[in-house]
Design a protein around this motif. Structure first.
Motif, PDB file in Angstrom:
ATOM      1  N   ASP A 130       1.329  -1.298  -0.136  1.00 10.92           N
ATOM      2  CA  ASP A 130      -0.611   0.287  -0.092  1.00 10.92           C
ATOM      3  C   ASP A 130       0.819   1.066   0.095  1.00 10.92           C
ATOM      4  OD1 ASP A 130      -1.041   2.434   1.642  1.00 10.92           O
ATOM      5  OD2 ASP A 130      -3.025   1.021   0.941  1.00 10.92           O
ATOM      6  N   PRO A 131       0.861   2.137  -0.840  1.00  9.15           N
ATOM      7  CA  PRO A 131       1.514   3.738  -1.156  1.00  9.15           C
ATOM      8  C   PRO A 131       1.810   4.249   0.303  1.00  9.15           C
ATOM      9  CG  PRO A 131      -0.275   3.366  -2.739  1.00  9.15           C
ATOM     10  CD  PRO A 131      -0.285   2.379  -1.877  1.00  9.15           C
ATOM     11  N   GLN A 132       0.285   4.177   0.668  1.00  7.79           N
ATOM     12  CA  GLN A 132       1.224   4.837   2.292  1.00  7.79           C
ATOM     13  C   GLN A 132       1.599   4.190   3.315  1.00  7.79           C
ATOM     14  OE1 GLN A 132      -3.046   7.032   4.329  1.00  7.79           O
ATOM     15  NE2 GLN A 132      -4.375   5.683   2.860  1.00  7.79           N
ATOM     16  N   TRP A 133       1.660   2.834   3.130  1.00 12.59           N
ATOM     17  CA  TRP A 133       2.502   2.486   3.765  1.00 12.59           C
ATOM     18  C   TRP A 133       3.767   2.209   3.925  1.00 12.59           C
ATOM     19  CZ3 TRP A 133       1.384   0.590   8.683  1.00 12.59           C
ATOM     20  CH2 TRP A 133       0.025   0.020   9.225  1.00 12.59           C
ATOM     21  N   GLN A 134       4.232   2.135   2.495  1.00 15.22           N
ATOM     22  CA  GLN A 134       5.580   2.667   1.635  1.00 15.22           C
ATOM     23  C   GLN A 134       6.032   3.510   2.257  1.00 15.22           C
ATOM     24  OE1 GLN A 134       7.975   0.115   0.160  1.00 15.22           O
ATOM     25  NE2 GLN A 134       6.186  -1.325   1.132  1.00 15.22           N
ATOM     26  N   VAL A 135       5.354   4.803   2.199  1.00 15.15           N
ATOM     27  CA  VAL A 135       5.711   6.062   2.828  1.00 15.15           C
ATOM     28  C   VAL A 135       6.094   6.181   4.472  1.00 15.15           C
ATOM     29  CG1 VAL A 135       5.015   8.778   3.185  1.00 15.15           C
ATOM     30  CG2 VAL A 135       4.428   7.007   1.588  1.00 15.15           C
ATOM     31  N   LEU A 136       5.190   5.322   4.852  1.00 15.47           N
ATOM     32  CA  LEU A 136       5.618   5.404   6.361  1.00 15.47           C
ATOM     33  C   LEU A 136       7.088   4.532   6.399  1.00 15.47           C
ATOM     34  CD1 LEU A 136       2.612   5.126   8.363  1.00 15.47           C
ATOM     35  CD2 LEU A 136       3.562   6.485   7.510  1.00 15.47           C
ATOM     36  N   CYS A 137       6.885   3.540   5.743  1.00 12.80           N
ATOM     37  CA  CYS A 137       8.303   2.389   5.998  1.00 12.80           C
ATOM     38  C   CYS A 137       9.033   3.192   5.346  1.00 12.80           C
ATOM     39  CB  CYS A 137       8.330   1.105   5.485  1.00 12.80           C
ATOM     40  SG  CYS A 137       9.199  -0.005   5.136  1.00 12.80           S
TER      41      CYS A 137
END
Length: 343
Positions: free
Chosen positions: A57-64
């Motif tokens: 998910d893009p939002q999770w990737q930003v957080l990662c």
């Protein structure tokens, strides 16, 4: 297979699905989390980083990506996440699990009579297969070359399946590791509750050790008791996982002692940080990561804490049956919209 979560909020709302009507989502503040400021947030962040790259998910990737560069782990979680209490009307229940190490052999003979089976070719995911009793009594898998190793005790095999992974120490001292490969499509049934229903024990008396001893002392009735749990787990050899690392969880990554929990992915996305407040004889307020699942782990407030490898870990895990609560940390936008949509 690595469990992936994609599609952003729409996917997560679909994940909640029909349960949303009966489930309450409450956004909290970090000050509402008992002991939050006192935890080792770096330890929690290290475990989160172990699997966050598998969340597409893009939002999770930003957080990662942010997690890898943020110098203050507590600040990272407080900046990018919001605590969400997810409740389905059932009380919180914490239990424990571990990676057993059992005596075994690659060949059948002498005391080694109970096979650890690999996944049969005719097993279809989600479709009912032979029951535990049929597999062990009628032996339909004999002659199919599915035996990974042989154990000395049917109770050891049963609890290996309950844990979902383990180490097998061979007669020459070498060790192989096995991990979850699949299951027979039958519902899990608690044999501990069967003993309670029969009036043999009170609910507070039941533990893994109590079940193990009762089955061994009552061989025929004990074997029949285990058969009442029709669920049967098949394994795969994962000896390539280094000995110093934990077993593979549902995300196909090594899980971490004291920082990994198994959850119900219908309510909690795998890979999400989760704050737990476990009561009981040894309270635990700690940042964990949801990296595993289990047949018996069902519900919004249900979690299994991973205690490590070996007998000591097994003794610790076997005593856990505690109340409390757990709070899922979700990306801010997802948390806000999920809570709003559930009103």
């Amino acid at each position: 297979m690595i469990q992936r979560w994609g599609g952003g909020l729409c996917f997560f709302l679909m994940l909640a699905g029909s349960a949303m009507a009966d489930t309450q989502y409450t956004q909290l503040d970090f000050d509402d989390l008992a002991g939050w400021r006192d935890d080792n947030h770096q330890a929690g962040l290290d475990v989160f980083l172990n699997t966050c790259r598998d969340l597409d998910d893009p939002q999770w990737q930003v957080l990662c990506a942010a997690a890898a560069r943020d110098p203050d782990p507590r600040d990272f979680f407080e900046k990018y996440f919001r605590p969400v209490l997810i409740e389905d009307g059932e009380p919180m229940l914490f239990t424990g699990y571990f990676e057993p190490e059992l005596p075994g052999s690659l060949e059948r003979g002498n005391d080694y009579q109970y096979p650890i089976y690999a996944v049969p070719e005719d097993l279809e995911r989600g479709k009912p297969y032979f029951t535990r009793r049929q597999i062990e009594e009628d032996r339909p898998l004999v002659g199919k070359n599915l035996e990974i190793a042989w154990l000395t005790d049917p109770v050891d095999l049963f609890f290996l399946q309950v844990q979902g992974s383990g180490r097998v120490r061979l007669p020459d001292g070498n060790v192989i590791r096995v991990g979850y490969g699949g299951k027979n499509g039958r519902d899990y049934s608690s044999v501990g509750m069967k003993l309670v229903e029969r009036g043999i024990y009170e609910a507070h008396q039941v533990s893994a050790a109590v079940i193990r001893n009762w089955v061994r002392e009552n061989r025929r009735e004990g074997r029949a008791l285990l058969w009442e749990n029709e669920s049967y787990v098949f394994f795969r050899e994962v000896s390539e996982v280094p000995a110093h690392l934990g077993p593979l969880g549902a995300m196909n990554r090594s899980i971490t002692k004291g920082r990994t929990i198994a959850v119900d992915p219908e309510y909690v996305p795998l890979g999400a940080p989760v704050w737990i407040e476990k009561q009981g004889a040894e309270p635990m307020n700690r940042l964990m990561v949801a990296q595993d699942t289990g047949s018996a782990i069902k519900g919004a407030q249900r979690a299994d804490i991973f205690f490590g490898t070996g007998d000591d870990a097994g003794r610790q895990a076997g005593t856990i049956k505690d109340e409390g609560r757990m709070v899922v940390l979700l990306p801010g936008t997802i948390a806000h919209n999920l809570v709003a949509a559930s009103r």
